[in-house]
Scaffold this active site. Structure first.
Site, short mmCIF file in Angstrom:
data_model
loop_
_atom_site.label_atom_id
_atom_site.label_comp_id
_atom_site.label_asym_id
_atom_site.label_seq_id
_atom_site.Cartn_x
_atom_site.Cartn_y
_atom_site.Cartn_z
N GLY A 1 0.83 -1.22 0.00
CA GLY A 1 0.00 0.00 0.00
C GLY A 1 0.85 1.25 0.00
CB ALA A 2 4.26 1.70 -1.07
CE LYS B 1 -4.48 -0.91 11.05
NZ LYS B 1 -3.39 -1.20 10.10
CG ASN C 1 1.51 1.44 4.83
OD1 ASN C 1 1.45 2.22 5.79
ND2 ASN C 1 0.95 1.73 3.67
CB VAL D 1 -1.91 -7.36 0.65
CG1 VAL D 1 -0.68 -6.80 -0.04
CG2 VAL D 1 -2.66 -6.30 1.44
CB ALA E 1 -11.55 -6.33 15.67
CB SER F 1 -4.03 1.73 14.73
OG SER F 1 -4.71 2.88 15.19
CE1 TYR G 1 -7.47 1.13 10.55
CE2 TYR G 1 -7.45 2.06 12.76
CZ TYR G 1 -6.85 1.88 11.52
OH TYR G 1 -5.63 2.46 11.27
#
Ligand code: NAP
Length: 243
Positions: free
Chosen positions: A11-12, A156, A87, A61, A154, A139, A152
């Site tokens: 995710g760059a 992270k 990422n 991914v 859960a 996060s 989110y």
């Protein structure tokens, strides 16, 4: 120390991932620039301007087979995979009572399963090499929870469990695995938040400012260089969470 190493950043194309890719390029690393929808020629050129190679690679991914191809092709092209930075991430915020199954599944599939997918395939490469560093983006929300982000949070929190298990399984071969837990970083992901929400967040940050993408990139390079830190969560959050 990182010169000529191969670094995959998922995710760059923008945000934190973009900054991480540029920061590793500055260290002299060859970059596999994973993206899902598109990536600008400008970014590829900027990476190459550090005198390194850049392989742009389109892959989602969250799809197991695409993550496998990403890792296999990176190894084939560069001969090794020395650092993997997971990422890629998404948010689909909604209060728990109204959250749809799709909102829950899509966030888990990208953030948690996507991280598993790449680790699953890079681990065999790194085990053979007897070296490597894996860095996963978690996060502060994975540590604290947050209203409207059950999916989110859960995902992270799951990334942290995955990081620690991976660290324990791969340590004997000199491979490290750590997580970074950013606080509020100024990117597209946070730009969508309303001003009153941002203001409320600012009040919870002891350093009284939002973080920049470079703050996270610096932490990623630090974790890739250090060979005696593994299974840790590095909070880069202006002091929001103090363990
Ligand atoms: P961003 O600006 O929204 O960028 C996320 C990137 O991930 C985009 O380039 C996106 O590509 C890519 N991506 C999404 N799903 C993907 C998939 N299935 N396969 C491959 N790439 C995919 O987000 P960001 O703020 O830079 O966040 C980066 C990471 O840091 C995320 O894991 C996020 O959860 C974490 N984080 C961010 C903050 C923050 O305050 N910004 C705080 C804590 C943690 P497309 O544009 O093509 O979809």
């Amino acid at each position: 120390m990182l010169k000529n190493k191969t670094v995959i950043v998922t995710g760059a194309a923008k945000g934190i991932g973009r900054a991480i890719a540029l920061r590793f390029a500055k260290e002299g690393c060859n970059i596999v620039l994973n993206y899902r929808s598109n990536v600008s020629d400008e970014l590829i050129e900027e990476i190459k301007s550090y005198g390194v190679e850049c392989l742009p690679f389109k892959a989602d991914v969250s799809v197991y087979s695409e993550a496998e191809t990403l890792i296999k092709e990176s190894k084939k092209h560069f001969g090794s995979v020395d650092v993997l930075v997971n990422n890629a991430g998404i948010t689909r915020d909604m209060l728990l009572m109204r959250m749809s199954e799709d909102e829950f599944d899509s966030v888990i599939n990208t953030n948690l399963k996507g991280t598993f997918n790449t680790i699953r395939h890079v681990s065999s490469v790194m085990l053979k090499q007897k070296s490597g560093a894996i860095i996963n983006l978690s996060s502060v929300v994975g540590l604290m929870g947050n209203v409207g982000q059950a999916n989110y949070a859960a995902s992270k929190a799951g990334v942290i469990g995955l990081t620690k298990s991976t660290a324990r399984e791969l340590a004997a071969r000199g491979i490290t695995c750590n997580a970074i837990a950013p606080g509020f970083i100024e990117t597209d992901m946070t730009a969508v938040l309303k001003d009153d929400v941002k203001e409320a967040m600012l009040n919870t940050i002891p350093l009284k400012k939002f973080g920049q993408v470079e703050d996270i990139a610096e932490a990623a390079v630090f974790l890739a260089k250090n060979r005696y830190i593994t299974g840790q969560v590095l909070n880069v959050d202006g002091g929001m969470v103090m363990n």
